[in-house]
Design an enzyme around this catalytic site. Structure first.
Site, PDB file in Angstrom:
ATOM      1  N   ASP A  19      -5.805  -2.647   0.280  1.00  0.00           N
ATOM      2  CA  ASP A  19      -5.450  -3.491  -0.863  1.00  0.00           C
ATOM      3  C   ASP A  19      -6.064  -2.939  -2.150  1.00  0.00           C
ATOM      4  O   ASP A  19      -7.131  -2.323  -2.121  1.00  0.00           O
ATOM      5  CB  ASP A  19      -5.950  -4.923  -0.591  1.00  0.00           C
ATOM      6  CG  ASP A  19      -5.258  -5.939  -1.489  1.00  0.00           C
ATOM      7  OD1 ASP A  19      -4.272  -5.577  -2.165  1.00  0.00           O
ATOM      8  OD2 ASP A  19      -5.712  -7.097  -1.519  1.00  0.00           O
ATOM      9  N   GLY A  20      -5.374  -3.200  -3.242  1.00  0.00           N
ATOM     10  CA  GLY A  20      -5.924  -2.851  -4.556  1.00  0.00           C
ATOM     11  C   GLY A  20      -5.282  -1.640  -5.214  1.00  0.00           C
ATOM     12  O   GLY A  20      -5.754  -1.203  -6.267  1.00  0.00           O
ATOM     13  N   ASN A  21      -4.222  -1.130  -4.640  1.00  0.00           N
ATOM     14  CA  ASN A  21      -3.564   0.047  -5.242  1.00  0.00           C
ATOM     15  C   ASN A  21      -3.029  -0.269  -6.639  1.00  0.00           C
ATOM     16  O   ASN A  21      -3.175   0.527  -7.571  1.00  0.00           O
ATOM     17  CB  ASN A  21      -2.374   0.511  -4.381  1.00  0.00           C
ATOM     18  CG  ASN A  21      -2.798   1.016  -3.030  1.00  0.00           C
ATOM     19  OD1 ASN A  21      -3.981   1.162  -2.762  1.00  0.00           O
ATOM     20  ND2 ASN A  21      -1.834   1.283  -2.164  1.00  0.00           N
ATOM     21  N   HIS A  36      -0.283   3.762  -5.082  1.00  0.00           N
ATOM     22  CA  HIS A  36       0.125   4.001  -3.688  1.00  0.00           C
ATOM     23  C   HIS A  36       0.028   5.502  -3.352  1.00  0.00           C
ATOM     24  O   HIS A  36      -0.381   5.877  -2.264  1.00  0.00           O
ATOM     25  CB  HIS A  36       1.561   3.519  -3.452  1.00  0.00           C
ATOM     26  CG  HIS A  36       1.748   2.050  -3.715  1.00  0.00           C
ATOM     27  ND1 HIS A  36       0.843   1.101  -3.300  1.00  0.00           N
ATOM     28  CD2 HIS A  36       2.737   1.358  -4.352  1.00  0.00           C
ATOM     29  CE1 HIS A  36       1.260  -0.100  -3.680  1.00  0.00           C
ATOM     30  NE2 HIS A  36       2.401   0.031  -4.322  1.00  0.00           N
ATOM     31  N   SER A  64       4.197  -4.750   4.405  1.00  0.00           N
ATOM     32  CA  SER A  64       4.364  -6.038   5.094  1.00  0.00           C
ATOM     33  C   SER A  64       5.790  -6.560   4.905  1.00  0.00           C
ATOM     34  O   SER A  64       6.495  -6.137   3.981  1.00  0.00           O
ATOM     35  CB  SER A  64       3.369  -7.062   4.544  1.00  0.00           C
ATOM     36  OG  SER A  64       3.802  -7.536   3.288  1.00  0.00           O
ATOM     37  N   THR A  65       6.172  -7.494   5.755  1.00  0.00           N
ATOM     38  CA  THR A  65       7.514  -8.084   5.616  1.00  0.00           C
ATOM     39  C   THR A  65       7.622  -8.798   4.264  1.00  0.00           C
ATOM     40  O   THR A  65       8.712  -8.913   3.711  1.00  0.00           O
ATOM     41  CB  THR A  65       7.788  -9.080   6.769  1.00  0.00           C
ATOM     42  OG1 THR A  65       6.625  -9.899   6.955  1.00  0.00           O
ATOM     43  CG2 THR A  65       8.091  -8.366   8.066  1.00  0.00           C
ATOM     44  N   ARG A  70       8.717  -7.291  -3.725  1.00  0.00           N
ATOM     45  CA  ARG A  70       8.340  -6.471  -4.892  1.00  0.00           C
ATOM     46  C   ARG A  70       9.583  -5.832  -5.519  1.00  0.00           C
ATOM     47  O   ARG A  70      10.664  -5.899  -4.968  1.00  0.00           O
ATOM     48  CB  ARG A  70       7.355  -5.394  -4.459  1.00  0.00           C
ATOM     49  CG  ARG A  70       6.085  -6.022  -3.956  1.00  0.00           C
ATOM     50  CD  ARG A  70       5.036  -5.015  -3.625  1.00  0.00           C
ATOM     51  NE  ARG A  70       3.830  -5.732  -3.230  1.00  0.00           N
ATOM     52  CZ  ARG A  70       2.611  -5.252  -3.275  1.00  0.00           C
ATOM     53  NH1 ARG A  70       2.417  -4.025  -3.673  1.00  0.00           N
ATOM     54  NH2 ARG A  70       1.586  -5.985  -2.912  1.00  0.00           N
ATOM     55  N   LEU A 130      -6.999  10.549  18.988  1.00  0.00           N
ATOM     56  CA  LEU A 130      -6.896   9.322  18.182  1.00  0.00           C
ATOM     57  C   LEU A 130      -5.448   8.819  18.136  1.00  0.00           C
ATOM     58  O   LEU A 130      -4.514   9.622  18.063  1.00  0.00           O
ATOM     59  CB  LEU A 130      -7.360   9.646  16.753  1.00  0.00           C
ATOM     60  CG  LEU A 130      -7.194   8.555  15.695  1.00  0.00           C
ATOM     61  CD1 LEU A 130      -8.242   7.462  15.866  1.00  0.00           C
ATOM     62  CD2 LEU A 130      -7.298   9.139  14.291  1.00  0.00           C
ATOM     63  N   ARG A 187     -10.716  -4.936   4.888  1.00  0.00           N
ATOM     64  CA  ARG A 187      -9.745  -5.153   3.810  1.00  0.00           C
ATOM     65  C   ARG A 187     -10.428  -4.764   2.508  1.00  0.00           C
ATOM     66  O   ARG A 187     -11.464  -5.320   2.154  1.00  0.00           O
ATOM     67  CB  ARG A 187      -9.287  -6.607   3.736  1.00  0.00           C
ATOM     68  CG  ARG A 187      -8.278  -6.797   2.604  1.00  0.00           C
ATOM     69  CD  ARG A 187      -7.782  -8.208   2.456  1.00  0.00           C
ATOM     70  NE  ARG A 187      -6.700  -8.246   1.472  1.00  0.00           N
ATOM     71  CZ  ARG A 187      -5.623  -8.996   1.561  1.00  0.00           C
ATOM     72  NH1 ARG A 187      -5.465  -9.788   2.580  1.00  0.00           N
ATOM     73  NH2 ARG A 187      -4.684  -8.958   0.616  1.00  0.00           N
ATOM     74  N   ARG A 193      -8.847 -12.287   2.773  1.00  0.00           N
ATOM     75  CA  ARG A 193      -7.694 -12.900   3.454  1.00  0.00           C
ATOM     76  C   ARG A 193      -7.209 -11.971   4.556  1.00  0.00           C
ATOM     77  O   ARG A 193      -7.423 -10.767   4.494  1.00  0.00           O
ATOM     78  CB  ARG A 193      -6.516 -13.067   2.466  1.00  0.00           C
ATOM     79  CG  ARG A 193      -6.621 -14.185   1.499  1.00  0.00           C
ATOM     80  CD  ARG A 193      -5.268 -14.394   0.818  1.00  0.00           C
ATOM     81  NE  ARG A 193      -4.877 -13.228   0.025  1.00  0.00           N
ATOM     82  CZ  ARG A 193      -5.286 -12.978  -1.210  1.00  0.00           C
ATOM     83  NH1 ARG A 193      -6.101 -13.825  -1.816  1.00  0.00           N
ATOM     84  NH2 ARG A 193      -4.891 -11.904  -1.867  1.00  0.00           N
ATOM     85  N   GLU A 206     -14.720  -8.196  14.031  1.00  0.00           N
ATOM     86  CA  GLU A 206     -15.634  -8.375  12.900  1.00  0.00           C
ATOM     87  C   GLU A 206     -14.821  -8.091  11.637  1.00  0.00           C
ATOM     88  O   GLU A 206     -13.978  -7.188  11.625  1.00  0.00           O
ATOM     89  CB  GLU A 206     -16.807  -7.380  12.982  1.00  0.00           C
ATOM     90  CG  GLU A 206     -17.749  -7.631  14.131  1.00  0.00           C
ATOM     91  CD  GLU A 206     -18.519  -8.950  13.987  1.00  0.00           C
ATOM     92  OE1 GLU A 206     -18.700  -9.423  12.851  1.00  0.00           O
ATOM     93  OE2 GLU A 206     -18.926  -9.485  15.033  1.00  0.00           O
TER      94      GLU A 206
HETATM   95  C1  FPP Z   1      -1.554  -3.027  -1.274  1.00  0.00           C
HETATM   96  O1  FPP Z   1      -1.959  -2.821  -2.616  1.00  0.00           O
HETATM   97  C2  FPP Z   1      -0.926  -1.830  -0.729  1.00  0.00           C
HETATM   98  C3  FPP Z   1       0.358  -1.755  -0.291  1.00  0.00           C
HETATM   99  C4  FPP Z   1       1.268  -2.896  -0.325  1.00  0.00           C
HETATM  100  C5  FPP Z   1       0.938  -0.500   0.204  1.00  0.00           C
HETATM  101  C6  FPP Z   1      -0.001   0.465   0.839  1.00  0.00           C
HETATM  102  C7  FPP Z   1       0.642   1.797   0.811  1.00  0.00           C
HETATM  103  C8  FPP Z   1       0.024   2.979   0.668  1.00  0.00           C
HETATM  104  C9  FPP Z   1      -1.436   3.169   0.615  1.00  0.00           C
HETATM  105  C10 FPP Z   1       0.839   4.208   0.508  1.00  0.00           C
HETATM  106  C11 FPP Z   1       1.733   4.492   1.654  1.00  0.00           C
HETATM  107  C12 FPP Z   1       0.964   5.004   2.787  1.00  0.00           C
HETATM  108  C13 FPP Z   1       1.515   5.490   3.910  1.00  0.00           C
HETATM  109  C14 FPP Z   1       0.661   6.052   4.949  1.00  0.00           C
HETATM  110  C15 FPP Z   1       2.977   5.481   4.138  1.00  0.00           C
HETATM  111  P1  FPP Z   1      -1.305  -3.670  -3.747  1.00  0.00           P
HETATM  112  O2  FPP Z   1      -0.158  -2.917  -4.301  1.00  0.00           O
HETATM  113  O3  FPP Z   1      -0.961  -5.036  -3.246  1.00  0.00           O
HETATM  114  O4  FPP Z   1      -2.460  -3.760  -4.800  1.00  0.00           O
HETATM  115  P2  FPP Z   1      -2.748  -4.940  -5.827  1.00  0.00           P
HETATM  116  O5  FPP Z   1      -3.109  -6.162  -5.007  1.00  0.00           O
HETATM  117  O6  FPP Z   1      -3.910  -4.409  -6.608  1.00  0.00           O
HETATM  118  O7  FPP Z   1      -1.515  -5.132  -6.660  1.00  0.00           O
END
Ligand code: FPP
Length: 239
Positions: A19-21, A36, A64-65, A70, A130, A187, A193, A206
């Site tokens: 989370d947090g991208n 991302h 996620s579904t 978005r 792995l 997370r 959450r 954990e």
């Molecule tokens: C949540 O951050 C992240 C996602 C919904 C997507 C995660 C995807 C990647 C890291 C790239 C794809 C990776 C692979 C291996 C295919 P957010 O966008 O909800 O962040 P925010 O809460 O700060 O808006």
């Protein structure tokens, strides 16, 4: 400071909500998709770190579904990133004996991305190191509802007696069949959450919520989360 981890108590399975991208990108005045893109590099690094530490399974929540809500631009880009990630990493997966698995529903993932998922699974299925699992177009309630439907169908066909269903064999109807439950959930970004992720499977895990955005989550942060896990006593409800 270098962390000393107890090699005898490395979690067997670590699940990660990346989370947090978006926030990371916004702080840098970049497009969300750049978050991302950077996040994808962290997946590669954390897979390497997990492998080196002897973790047996690592599951990343990549889509996620609910993420279909978005913008079209963002969801289309995430499909492309999946394709790019698997294409760029296939050789490395094979070289490092890593088995790739995907959990989630097929529809409405575009055909090219779905084919890539299936092909990567097939090309790495004999690998014994792995297991890298991507939860993609995944929702836990949907997974549980799918399991309930399969069980009802089996019972109707006379192949299963409803009274025989129990906690152990219910798991065989989940997408994660054959995969041990996660010992540790991480997370990132400080959000506390579970967000419809592995609800059944995380029962005894954990939980760890480091306050760094996923694009900043490095090997050191990963080891800190494992160290926190090792400091906690796991009693599974016993005293
Ligand atoms: C949540 O951050 C992240 C996602 C919904 C997507 C995660 C995807 C990647 C890291 C790239 C794809 C990776 C692979 C291996 C295919 P957010 O966008 O909800 O962040 P925010 O809460 O700060 O808006």
């Amino acid at each position: 400071m270098a962390l000393v981890l107890d090699k005898e108590h490395i979690p067997r399975h670590i699940a990660i909500i990346m989370d947090g991208n978006g926030r990371w990108a916004k702080e840098k005045r970049l497009a969300r998709t750049e978050g991302h893109r950077e996040g994808m590099k962290r997946v590669e690094e954390i897979v390497d770190a997990a492998d080196a530490l002897g973790v047996r399974y690592v599951t990343f929540f990549a889509f996620s579904t609910e993420n279909w809500r978005r913008s079209k631009t963002e969801t289309a880009m995430l499909m492309r990133f999946l394709d790019i990630f698997l294409q760029c990493n296939l050789k490395r997966l094979i070289k490092n004996n890593i088995r790739f698995l995907a959990i989630g529903r097929k529809e409405p993932i575009p055909e090219y991305a779905w084919k890539r998922l299936i092909a990567t699974q097939a090309q790495t299925k004999e690998n014994s190191g792995l297991t890298l699992i991507l939860a993609f177009n995944y929702g836990s309630r949907q997974e549980i509802a799918d399991a309930a439907r399969k069980i009802a169908e089996e019972a109707l066909a006379g192949r299963l007696v409803p009274g025989d269903i129990n906690e152990e064999n219910f798991g065989e109807f989940l997408y994660t069949k054959g995969i041990p439950d996660p010992d540790l959930l991480i997370r990132t970004s400080g959000e506390v959450r579970i967000s419809n992720f592995l609800l059944w499977q995380l029962s005894y895990a954990e939980l760890c919520f480091p306050k760094v955005y996923w694009p900043e989550f490095k090997r050191q942060n990963f080891e800190e989360a494992i160290s926190e896990y090792q400091r906690r006593t796991r009693r599974f409800g016993a005293v």
